[in-house]
Scaffold this motif. Structure first.
Motif, PDB file in Angstrom:
ATOM      1  N   GLU A  58       0.976  -1.152   0.058  1.00 40.84           N
ATOM      2  CA  GLU A  58       0.011  -0.071   0.069  1.00 40.84           C
ATOM      3  C   GLU A  58       0.873   1.233   0.118  1.00 40.84           C
ATOM      4  O   GLU A  58       1.839   1.287   0.710  1.00 40.84           O
ATOM      5  CB  GLU A  58      -0.914  -0.181   1.178  1.00 40.84           C
ATOM      6  CG  GLU A  58      -1.928   1.012   1.293  1.00 40.84           C
ATOM      7  CD  GLU A  58      -2.803   0.855   2.696  1.00 40.84           C
ATOM      8  OE1 GLU A  58      -3.702   0.792   2.214  1.00 40.84           O
ATOM      9  OE2 GLU A  58      -2.457   0.989   3.762  1.00 40.84           O
ATOM     10  N   CYS A  60       0.830   5.758  -0.367  1.00 41.52           N
ATOM     11  CA  CYS A  60       0.658   7.024  -0.453  1.00 41.52           C
ATOM     12  C   CYS A  60       1.118   7.664  -1.868  1.00 41.52           C
ATOM     13  O   CYS A  60       2.001   7.635  -2.010  1.00 41.52           O
ATOM     14  CB  CYS A  60       0.682   7.930   0.962  1.00 41.52           C
ATOM     15  SG  CYS A  60       0.190   9.628   0.779  1.00 41.52           S
ATOM     16  N   THR A  91      -8.102   4.280  -0.488  1.00 41.22           N
ATOM     17  CA  THR A  91      -8.784   4.622   0.803  1.00 41.22           C
ATOM     18  C   THR A  91      -8.335   5.953   1.233  1.00 41.22           C
ATOM     19  O   THR A  91      -6.980   6.153   1.075  1.00 41.22           O
ATOM     20  CB  THR A  91      -8.561   3.524   1.961  1.00 41.22           C
ATOM     21  OG1 THR A  91      -7.027   3.423   1.963  1.00 41.22           O
ATOM     22  CG2 THR A  91      -9.285   2.176   1.402  1.00 41.22           C
ATOM     23  N   LYS A  92      -9.171   6.665   1.880  1.00 41.35           N
ATOM     24  CA  LYS A  92      -8.708   8.202   2.106  1.00 41.35           C
ATOM     25  C   LYS A  92      -8.515   7.958   3.650  1.00 41.35           C
ATOM     26  O   LYS A  92      -9.415   7.769   4.496  1.00 41.35           O
ATOM     27  CB  LYS A  92      -9.581   9.062   1.693  1.00 41.35           C
ATOM     28  CG  LYS A  92      -9.251  10.501   2.032  1.00 41.35           C
ATOM     29  CD  LYS A  92     -10.059  11.591   1.514  1.00 41.35           C
ATOM     30  CE  LYS A  92      -9.631  12.993   1.976  1.00 41.35           C
ATOM     31  NZ  LYS A  92     -10.471  14.058   1.593  1.00 41.35           N
ATOM     32  N   ARG A  93      -7.419   8.552   4.256  1.00 37.00           N
ATOM     33  CA  ARG A  93      -7.005   8.687   5.663  1.00 37.00           C
ATOM     34  C   ARG A  93      -6.832  10.164   5.981  1.00 37.00           C
ATOM     35  O   ARG A  93      -5.566  10.376   5.559  1.00 37.00           O
ATOM     36  CB  ARG A  93      -5.991   7.646   6.003  1.00 37.00           C
ATOM     37  CG  ARG A  93      -6.648   6.179   5.846  1.00 37.00           C
ATOM     38  CD  ARG A  93      -5.475   5.428   6.579  1.00 37.00           C
ATOM     39  NE  ARG A  93      -5.612   4.121   5.567  1.00 37.00           N
ATOM     40  CZ  ARG A  93      -4.531   3.315   5.249  1.00 37.00           C
ATOM     41  NH1 ARG A  93      -3.464   3.641   5.497  1.00 37.00           N
ATOM     42  NH2 ARG A  93      -4.735   2.252   4.636  1.00 37.00           N
ATOM     43  N   GLY A  94      -7.583  10.831   6.597  1.00 39.68           N
ATOM     44  CA  GLY A  94      -7.249  12.118   6.745  1.00 39.68           C
ATOM     45  C   GLY A  94      -7.162  12.928   5.392  1.00 39.68           C
ATOM     46  O   GLY A  94      -8.257  12.903   4.623  1.00 39.68           O
ATOM     47  N   THR A  95      -6.028  13.504   5.319  1.00 42.05           N
ATOM     48  CA  THR A  95      -6.076  14.235   3.825  1.00 42.05           C
ATOM     49  C   THR A  95      -5.250  13.536   2.612  1.00 42.05           C
ATOM     50  O   THR A  95      -4.965  13.770   1.546  1.00 42.05           O
ATOM     51  CB  THR A  95      -5.250  15.671   3.895  1.00 42.05           C
ATOM     52  OG1 THR A  95      -3.840  15.353   4.349  1.00 42.05           O
ATOM     53  CG2 THR A  95      -5.783  16.421   4.747  1.00 42.05           C
ATOM     54  N   TRP A  96      -4.663  12.159   3.315  1.00 43.65           N
ATOM     55  CA  TRP A  96      -4.070  11.340   2.408  1.00 43.65           C
ATOM     56  C   TRP A  96      -4.674  10.350   1.714  1.00 43.65           C
ATOM     57  O   TRP A  96      -5.712   9.601   2.203  1.00 43.65           O
ATOM     58  CB  TRP A  96      -2.725  10.884   3.027  1.00 43.65           C
ATOM     59  CG  TRP A  96      -1.896  11.818   3.583  1.00 43.65           C
ATOM     60  CD1 TRP A  96      -1.799  12.264   4.742  1.00 43.65           C
ATOM     61  CD2 TRP A  96      -0.909  12.638   2.765  1.00 43.65           C
ATOM     62  NE1 TRP A  96      -0.678  13.378   4.798  1.00 43.65           N
ATOM     63  CE2 TRP A  96      -0.329  13.565   3.591  1.00 43.65           C
ATOM     64  CE3 TRP A  96      -0.599  12.724   1.479  1.00 43.65           C
ATOM     65  CZ2 TRP A  96       0.655  14.432   3.082  1.00 43.65           C
ATOM     66  CZ3 TRP A  96       0.252  13.734   0.689  1.00 43.65           C
ATOM     67  CH2 TRP A  96       1.069  14.691   1.889  1.00 43.65           C
ATOM     68  N   HIS A  97      -4.476  10.045   0.364  1.00 40.24           N
ATOM     69  CA  HIS A  97      -5.199   8.592  -0.304  1.00 40.24           C
ATOM     70  C   HIS A  97      -4.182   7.634  -0.248  1.00 40.24           C
ATOM     71  O   HIS A  97      -2.899   7.980  -0.724  1.00 40.24           O
ATOM     72  CB  HIS A  97      -5.523   9.432  -1.531  1.00 40.24           C
ATOM     73  CG  HIS A  97      -6.566  10.014  -1.724  1.00 40.24           C
ATOM     74  ND1 HIS A  97      -6.695  11.348  -1.563  1.00 40.24           N
ATOM     75  CD2 HIS A  97      -8.178  10.016  -1.949  1.00 40.24           C
ATOM     76  CE1 HIS A  97      -7.782  11.944  -1.636  1.00 40.24           C
ATOM     77  NE2 HIS A  97      -8.534  10.997  -1.835  1.00 40.24           N
ATOM     78  N   TYR A  98      -4.367   6.672  -0.046  1.00 37.33           N
ATOM     79  CA  TYR A  98      -3.505   5.190   0.026  1.00 37.33           C
ATOM     80  C   TYR A  98      -4.047   4.273  -1.059  1.00 37.33           C
ATOM     81  O   TYR A  98      -5.332   4.095  -1.204  1.00 37.33           O
ATOM     82  CB  TYR A  98      -3.434   4.584   1.325  1.00 37.33           C
ATOM     83  CG  TYR A  98      -2.844   5.508   2.481  1.00 37.33           C
ATOM     84  CD1 TYR A  98      -1.565   5.259   2.587  1.00 37.33           C
ATOM     85  CD2 TYR A  98      -3.392   6.443   3.023  1.00 37.33           C
ATOM     86  CE1 TYR A  98      -0.797   5.872   3.696  1.00 37.33           C
ATOM     87  CE2 TYR A  98      -2.757   7.325   4.022  1.00 37.33           C
ATOM     88  CZ  TYR A  98      -1.548   6.962   4.263  1.00 37.33           C
ATOM     89  OH  TYR A  98      -0.655   7.838   4.921  1.00 37.33           O
ATOM     90  N   ARG A 100      -3.799   0.364  -3.206  1.00 36.33           N
ATOM     91  CA  ARG A 100      -3.373  -0.904  -3.087  1.00 36.33           C
ATOM     92  C   ARG A 100      -3.696  -1.624  -4.425  1.00 36.33           C
ATOM     93  O   ARG A 100      -4.985  -1.258  -5.063  1.00 36.33           O
ATOM     94  CB  ARG A 100      -4.202  -1.646  -1.950  1.00 36.33           C
ATOM     95  CG  ARG A 100      -3.996  -2.933  -1.571  1.00 36.33           C
ATOM     96  CD  ARG A 100      -4.768  -3.280  -0.162  1.00 36.33           C
ATOM     97  NE  ARG A 100      -4.144  -2.783   1.031  1.00 36.33           N
ATOM     98  CZ  ARG A 100      -3.220  -3.558   1.521  1.00 36.33           C
ATOM     99  NH1 ARG A 100      -2.658  -4.204   0.976  1.00 36.33           N
ATOM    100  NH2 ARG A 100      -2.935  -2.663   2.658  1.00 36.33           N
TER     101      ARG A 100
END
Length: 116
Positions: A58, A60, A91-98, A100
């Protein structure tokens, strides 16, 4: 002119036999060509490889821009194309997109082209 919608490869896989078993419809051929075109770019192939090889498989956007040598907006565009084609999930976590690799996505592409 309306934009042609890209059918994710996983959906195309469920509706189509390998190309050597049955003739593919015009609509499915156009969609498959767009899905394969998503892979037919050196930056996108590198991105797939980088994401798959990254820790926990995964990555960013922030992990991909410098090694790829492209700007963040350009990398984000390439990643979106790969997501739309069904090769990557996001998937988005906070302002970051990860991102996979979608399990089986590359195998699906290979199976559609396989001479079975």
């Amino acid at each position: 002119m309306p934009t042609a919608q890209l059918i994710p490869l996983r959906d195309l896989q469920s509706c189509c036999a390998p190309l050597t078993r049955a003739a593919i419809s015009q609509q499915n051929a156009e969609s498959l060509a767009r899905s394969l075109k998503a892979l037919a770019d050196p930056a996108r192939l590198r991105l797939l490889s980088m994401v798959a090889a990254h820790e926990d498989s995964e990555a960013c956007v922030c992990d991909l821009t410098d090694p790829l040598g492209l700007s963040q907006p350009t990398v984000s565009h390439h990643l979106k194309v790969l997501v739309d084609a069904g090769y990557l999930s996001v998937t988005k976590r906070g302002t970051w997109h990860y991102y996979r690799l979608v399990e089986g996505a590359l195998s699906s592409a290979a199976n559609l082209l396989a001479a079975v």
